[in-house]
Design an enzyme around this catalytic site. Structure first.
Site, PDB file in Angstrom:
ATOM      1  N   ASN A  51     -13.950   5.442   4.298  1.00  0.00           N
ATOM      2  CA  ASN A  51     -14.254   4.881   6.066  1.00  0.00           C
ATOM      3  C   ASN A  51     -13.890   4.867   6.906  1.00  0.00           C
ATOM      4  O   ASN A  51     -13.432   4.509   7.828  1.00  0.00           O
ATOM      5  CB  ASN A  51     -14.212   3.197   5.157  1.00  0.00           C
ATOM      6  CG  ASN A  51     -15.171   3.173   3.851  1.00  0.00           C
ATOM      7  OD1 ASN A  51     -16.461   2.810   4.545  1.00  0.00           O
ATOM      8  ND2 ASN A  51     -15.003   1.950   3.274  1.00  0.00           N
ATOM      9  N   ASN A  60      -9.943   0.951   7.963  1.00  0.00           N
ATOM     10  CA  ASN A  60     -11.629   0.888   7.951  1.00  0.00           C
ATOM     11  C   ASN A  60     -11.687   0.387   9.350  1.00  0.00           C
ATOM     12  O   ASN A  60     -12.204   1.245   9.832  1.00  0.00           O
ATOM     13  CB  ASN A  60     -12.626  -0.157   7.386  1.00  0.00           C
ATOM     14  CG  ASN A  60     -11.893  -0.417   6.015  1.00  0.00           C
ATOM     15  OD1 ASN A  60     -11.501   1.006   5.158  1.00  0.00           O
ATOM     16  ND2 ASN A  60     -12.629  -0.935   5.167  1.00  0.00           N
ATOM     17  N   PHE A 116       0.873  -1.103   0.104  1.00  0.00           N
ATOM     18  CA  PHE A 116      -0.162   0.053   0.216  1.00  0.00           C
ATOM     19  C   PHE A 116       1.013   1.387  -0.063  1.00  0.00           C
ATOM     20  O   PHE A 116      -0.058   2.283  -0.473  1.00  0.00           O
ATOM     21  CB  PHE A 116      -0.646  -0.160   0.972  1.00  0.00           C
ATOM     22  CG  PHE A 116      -2.244  -0.892   1.148  1.00  0.00           C
ATOM     23  CD1 PHE A 116      -2.511  -1.282  -0.200  1.00  0.00           C
ATOM     24  CD2 PHE A 116      -1.836  -2.146   2.397  1.00  0.00           C
ATOM     25  CE1 PHE A 116      -4.002  -1.744   0.205  1.00  0.00           C
ATOM     26  CE2 PHE A 116      -2.275  -2.992   2.162  1.00  0.00           C
ATOM     27  CZ  PHE A 116      -3.712  -3.302   1.323  1.00  0.00           C
ATOM     28  N   TYR A 118      -5.989  -1.516   8.693  1.00  0.00           N
ATOM     29  CA  TYR A 118      -6.498  -0.669   8.239  1.00  0.00           C
ATOM     30  C   TYR A 118      -7.325  -0.077   8.450  1.00  0.00           C
ATOM     31  O   TYR A 118      -7.973   0.327   9.624  1.00  0.00           O
ATOM     32  CB  TYR A 118      -6.987  -1.776   7.599  1.00  0.00           C
ATOM     33  CG  TYR A 118      -5.784  -3.898   6.949  1.00  0.00           C
ATOM     34  CD1 TYR A 118      -5.463  -3.025   6.067  1.00  0.00           C
ATOM     35  CD2 TYR A 118      -6.219  -4.800   7.346  1.00  0.00           C
ATOM     36  CE1 TYR A 118      -4.647  -3.740   5.861  1.00  0.00           C
ATOM     37  CE2 TYR A 118      -5.516  -5.361   7.616  1.00  0.00           C
ATOM     38  CZ  TYR A 118      -4.397  -5.409   6.426  1.00  0.00           C
ATOM     39  OH  TYR A 118      -3.622  -6.230   5.264  1.00  0.00           O
ATOM     40  N   HIS A 174      -5.011   6.064  -0.973  1.00  0.00           N
ATOM     41  CA  HIS A 174      -4.802   5.332   0.402  1.00  0.00           C
ATOM     42  C   HIS A 174      -4.047   6.258   1.415  1.00  0.00           C
ATOM     43  O   HIS A 174      -4.886   6.476   2.482  1.00  0.00           O
ATOM     44  CB  HIS A 174      -5.679   4.581  -0.055  1.00  0.00           C
ATOM     45  CG  HIS A 174      -6.904   4.591   0.504  1.00  0.00           C
ATOM     46  ND1 HIS A 174      -8.082   5.769   0.858  1.00  0.00           N
ATOM     47  CD2 HIS A 174      -8.211   3.449   1.874  1.00  0.00           C
ATOM     48  CE1 HIS A 174      -9.280   5.497   1.148  1.00  0.00           C
ATOM     49  NE2 HIS A 174      -9.280   3.903   1.885  1.00  0.00           N
TER      50      HIS A 174
END
Length: 188
Positions: A112, A66, A14, A64, A19
């Site tokens: 989120n 969320n 990532f 994560y 994000h």
């Protein structure tokens, strides 16, 4: 004490994704300042900075995206940080690449990570620094946000990194947030 939360996802896959802009910003700010890494069991990378007796924690949650609210809640409870002293750095698909927007409060806008922070803190009253990552209507949203960006997009998204670092510094130094919003929202 202030808390700056850079939102992102843990793991190498990532690293260069849209994000993870919150992680990139925290890393950029730390690279220009003296800091101390705190060793704690809170599912976050935690760094402490002290400017002229303004103590600030910068965190990168290692849950994560969320579940970011879990970490933020633990930190604010442990350090007794007031909601008005929190700044969350987050990607925003509704802003053009690199565009900045400061907000005093608000909803999650479909994000989120913000949704989970709002749910866990039971408030929308924390400050945000939104960084535009734009939107690609030809690609599913999750794929778009979690795919590494090309060099051109990376450059656009981070074109205001010096301004972002200045905003963070001013936030730490207790510059009135309304002044920051008026100064930066219309120009960048």
């Amino acid at each position: 004490m202030k808390l700056i939360v850079g939102l992102g996802n843990p793991g190498k896959k990532f690293l260069n994704t849209r994000h993870n802009i919150g992680f990139v910003v925290v890393d950029s700010f730390l690279s220009q300042n003296k800091y101390q890494t705190l060793k704690e069991d809170t599912n976050a990378h935690i760094y402490q900075i002290n400017f002229n007796n303004h103590q600030t924690l910068l965190i990168k949650p290692q849950t994560y995206m969320n579940l970011s609210g879990e970490v933020v809640k633990k930190i604010i409870n442990k350090y007794r940080i007031k909601i008005e002293n929190i700044l969350v750095i987050v990607d925003d698909i509704y802003l053009d690449e690199g565009k900045l927007k400061l907000k005093m409060q608000g909803g999650h806008g479909g994000h989120n990570g913000l949704r989970n922070i709002i749910d866990r803190l039971c408030t929308k009253q924390f400050k945000r620094l939104k960084i535009g990552v734009s939107l690609d209507s030809c690609m599913p949203l999750d794929q778009y946000l979690l795919t590494p960006v090309n060099a051109s997009s990376q450059k656009n998204i981070l074109k205001n990194i010096d301004i972002i670092n200045k905003i963070i510094f001013n936030f730490i130094q207790d510059v009135d947030f309304n002044i920051l919003m008026n100064g930066y929202n219309s120009k960048h």
